[in-house]
Scaffold this motif. Structure first.
Motif, PDB file in Angstrom:
ATOM      1  N   LEU A  78      13.290 -14.760  13.388  1.00  0.00           N
ATOM      2  CA  LEU A  78      14.101 -13.611  12.556  1.00  0.00           C
ATOM      3  C   LEU A  78      15.485 -13.749  12.909  1.00  0.00           C
ATOM      4  O   LEU A  78      16.233 -13.484  11.815  1.00  0.00           O
ATOM      5  CB  LEU A  78      13.623 -12.370  13.058  1.00  0.00           C
ATOM      6  CG  LEU A  78      12.104 -11.922  12.542  1.00  0.00           C
ATOM      7  CD1 LEU A  78      11.566 -10.684  13.210  1.00  0.00           C
ATOM      8  CD2 LEU A  78      12.076 -12.084  10.990  1.00  0.00           C
ATOM      9  N   ASN A  94      15.392  -4.382   8.208  1.00  0.00           N
ATOM     10  CA  ASN A  94      14.874  -5.433   7.618  1.00  0.00           C
ATOM     11  C   ASN A  94      14.124  -6.217   8.923  1.00  0.00           C
ATOM     12  O   ASN A  94      12.869  -6.791   8.711  1.00  0.00           O
ATOM     13  CB  ASN A  94      15.993  -6.427   6.977  1.00  0.00           C
ATOM     14  CG  ASN A  94      16.329  -5.778   5.638  1.00  0.00           C
ATOM     15  OD1 ASN A  94      15.812  -5.111   5.012  1.00  0.00           O
ATOM     16  ND2 ASN A  94      17.351  -6.356   5.390  1.00  0.00           N
ATOM     17  N   ALA A  95      14.680  -6.201   9.962  1.00  0.00           N
ATOM     18  CA  ALA A  95      14.068  -6.845  10.997  1.00  0.00           C
ATOM     19  C   ALA A  95      12.821  -5.968  11.438  1.00  0.00           C
ATOM     20  O   ALA A  95      11.850  -6.598  11.832  1.00  0.00           O
ATOM     21  CB  ALA A  95      14.911  -6.949  12.187  1.00  0.00           C
ATOM     22  N   ALA A 135      10.255  -6.838   8.849  1.00  0.00           N
ATOM     23  CA  ALA A 135       9.678  -8.371   9.165  1.00  0.00           C
ATOM     24  C   ALA A 135       8.945  -8.413  10.224  1.00  0.00           C
ATOM     25  O   ALA A 135       7.653  -8.925  10.070  1.00  0.00           O
ATOM     26  CB  ALA A 135      11.097  -9.289   9.171  1.00  0.00           C
ATOM     27  N   GLU A 136       9.360  -7.710  11.378  1.00  0.00           N
ATOM     28  CA  GLU A 136       8.434  -7.698  12.385  1.00  0.00           C
ATOM     29  C   GLU A 136       6.949  -7.308  12.143  1.00  0.00           C
ATOM     30  O   GLU A 136       5.963  -7.758  12.643  1.00  0.00           O
ATOM     31  CB  GLU A 136       9.174  -7.427  13.792  1.00  0.00           C
ATOM     32  CG  GLU A 136       8.325  -7.342  15.009  1.00  0.00           C
ATOM     33  CD  GLU A 136       7.226  -6.438  15.110  1.00  0.00           C
ATOM     34  OE1 GLU A 136       6.061  -6.643  15.604  1.00  0.00           O
ATOM     35  OE2 GLU A 136       7.267  -5.259  14.853  1.00  0.00           O
ATOM     36  N   ALA A 151      11.318 -17.151   8.504  1.00  0.00           N
ATOM     37  CA  ALA A 151      10.879 -17.077  10.008  1.00  0.00           C
ATOM     38  C   ALA A 151       9.412 -17.418  10.155  1.00  0.00           C
ATOM     39  O   ALA A 151       9.065 -17.774  11.096  1.00  0.00           O
ATOM     40  CB  ALA A 151      11.046 -15.345  10.152  1.00  0.00           C
ATOM     41  N   SER A 157      13.978 -14.264   3.883  1.00  0.00           N
ATOM     42  CA  SER A 157      14.003 -14.358   5.514  1.00  0.00           C
ATOM     43  C   SER A 157      12.855 -14.398   5.952  1.00  0.00           C
ATOM     44  O   SER A 157      12.639 -14.966   7.048  1.00  0.00           O
ATOM     45  CB  SER A 157      15.117 -13.224   5.886  1.00  0.00           C
ATOM     46  OG  SER A 157      14.483 -11.754   5.296  1.00  0.00           O
ATOM     47  N   VAL A 158      11.807 -13.626   5.589  1.00  0.00           N
ATOM     48  CA  VAL A 158      10.759 -13.270   6.132  1.00  0.00           C
ATOM     49  C   VAL A 158       9.581 -14.794   6.079  1.00  0.00           C
ATOM     50  O   VAL A 158       9.177 -15.211   6.905  1.00  0.00           O
ATOM     51  CB  VAL A 158       9.834 -12.300   5.555  1.00  0.00           C
ATOM     52  CG1 VAL A 158       8.364 -12.063   6.410  1.00  0.00           C
ATOM     53  CG2 VAL A 158      10.509 -10.825   5.874  1.00  0.00           C
ATOM     54  N   THR A 203      17.016  -9.480  16.980  1.00  0.00           N
ATOM     55  CA  THR A 203      17.332 -10.169  15.777  1.00  0.00           C
ATOM     56  C   THR A 203      18.835 -10.001  15.356  1.00  0.00           C
ATOM     57  O   THR A 203      19.306 -11.097  15.058  1.00  0.00           O
ATOM     58  CB  THR A 203      16.102  -9.611  14.855  1.00  0.00           C
ATOM     59  OG1 THR A 203      14.912  -9.923  15.244  1.00  0.00           O
ATOM     60  CG2 THR A 203      16.787 -10.345  13.463  1.00  0.00           C
ATOM     61  N   GLY A 223       5.599  -6.768   9.245  1.00  0.00           N
ATOM     62  CA  GLY A 223       4.668  -7.955   8.420  1.00  0.00           C
ATOM     63  C   GLY A 223       4.057  -8.800   9.131  1.00  0.00           C
ATOM     64  O   GLY A 223       3.043  -9.069   8.602  1.00  0.00           O
ATOM     65  N   MET A 224       4.954  -9.596   9.920  1.00  0.00           N
ATOM     66  CA  MET A 224       4.439 -10.609  10.918  1.00  0.00           C
ATOM     67  C   MET A 224       3.246 -10.175  11.570  1.00  0.00           C
ATOM     68  O   MET A 224       2.116 -11.003  11.754  1.00  0.00           O
ATOM     69  CB  MET A 224       5.389 -11.237  11.567  1.00  0.00           C
ATOM     70  CG  MET A 224       6.643 -12.026  10.615  1.00  0.00           C
ATOM     71  SD  MET A 224       8.194 -12.688  11.415  1.00  0.00           S
ATOM     72  CE  MET A 224       7.089 -14.053  12.084  1.00  0.00           C
TER      73      MET A 224
END
Length: 272
Positions: free
Chosen positions: A142, A203-204, A207-208, A124, A120-121, A82, A210-211
């Motif tokens: 991402l 943050n990545a 985010a990952e 994505a 951003s999330v 990312t 969370g996804m």
């Protein structure tokens, strides 16, 4: 002032040590885990931590430590990919717009601001929902979503440096634009850029996770820290270790990289 310097030095030293430690664990997980992360054992369901299974086992009898190492590896790859995608494209856009300004800056940054208007999330999630789940698709989604944040940081730094005397002098003596950008300006914004990369990495990671927690990130049979947390919430009463250890690993990784990024900016960037 002395106390402030000590705090900054502590951030850098502790962040570097913790990041190196977590990175070693993650790299080791690519080559070795105590057990097969996907191996199920019906007789070992929700067994607590022991000498044989240091982090215990999950609802399928799988070794939690092995799955944490494997899942952290997948998270690390996605987060690194990312920041490579988002950081490279965003930095190029930020450098060009920050140095040249004018209509080019206005046009590109308006598009950048439009993308930045979406979290951003969320952006994505939209991209993954269209293209479908998968490790590389999540990484690409991402990376695209993180371009605006890197572009803003680098643009601001290049705008600041473009007004400095050494850049103006380089222009007057006829130094080429690529040399000014990459030899004169880039080294002077590295502390801010590295700090931004550290924040972007964290943050990545979040985010990952969370996804994957929502089921549209890393897909089974591949392990994921976010999916482990999602699966463990049903068994918190009988097997809290299934959530505690993935959660702690995630927190330590983010803490180490975050402290390192803050320490780099304070130690080499003059506290800016």
């Amino acid at each position: 002032m002395r106390k402030s310097k000590k705090v900054h030095s502590f951030y850098f030293t502790a962040g570097l040590a913790l990041t190196i430690f977590m990175t070693i664990l993650i790299i080791a997980g690519f080559f070795w885990t105590p057990y097969d992360p996907e191996a199920m054992a019906g007789t070992l369901k929700l067994k607590g931590p022991s000498l044989l299974h240091v982090f215990g086992t999950d609802q399928f009898g799988r070794d939690v430590l092995s799955r944490v190492l494997a899942g952290a590896g997948n998270t690390f790859v996605i987060a690194a990919g990312t920041i490579v995608i988002g950081g490279t494209i965003g930095s190029v856009l930020g450098a060009v717009t920050g140095y040249f300004g004018g209509w080019l800056d206005e046009g590109i940054m308006r598009i950048n601001d439009a993308l930045a208007a979406f979290p951003s999330v969320l952006l994505a999630l939209v991209i993954v929902s269209i293209s479908g789940p998968g490790t590389y698709k999540v990484m690409l989604a991402l990376g695209i979503a993180f371009i605006p944040s890197f572009a803003r940081v680098v643009r601001g730094e290049f705008m600041r440096c473009a007004k400095e005397d050494y850049v103006i002098s380089a222009k007057l003596i006829g130094v080429s634009v690529p040399r000014i950008l990459f030899v004169h300006i880039l080294p002077n914004i590295l502390p801010a850029l590295l700090s931004a990369l550290a924040i972007g990495f964290n943050n990545a990671v979040l985010a990952e996770a969370g996804m994957s927690y929502l089921g549209i990130g890393v897909q089974p049979p591949d392990a994921s820290l976010g999916r482990m947390l999602s699966e463990a919430q049903t068994y918190l009463a009988g097997g809290p270790w299934c959530a505690v250890f993935p959660g702690v690993f995630l927190v330590l990784l983010i803490l180490g990289v975050g402290m390192l990024g803050e320490g780099i900016l304070d130690r080499f960037g003059g506290g800016r």
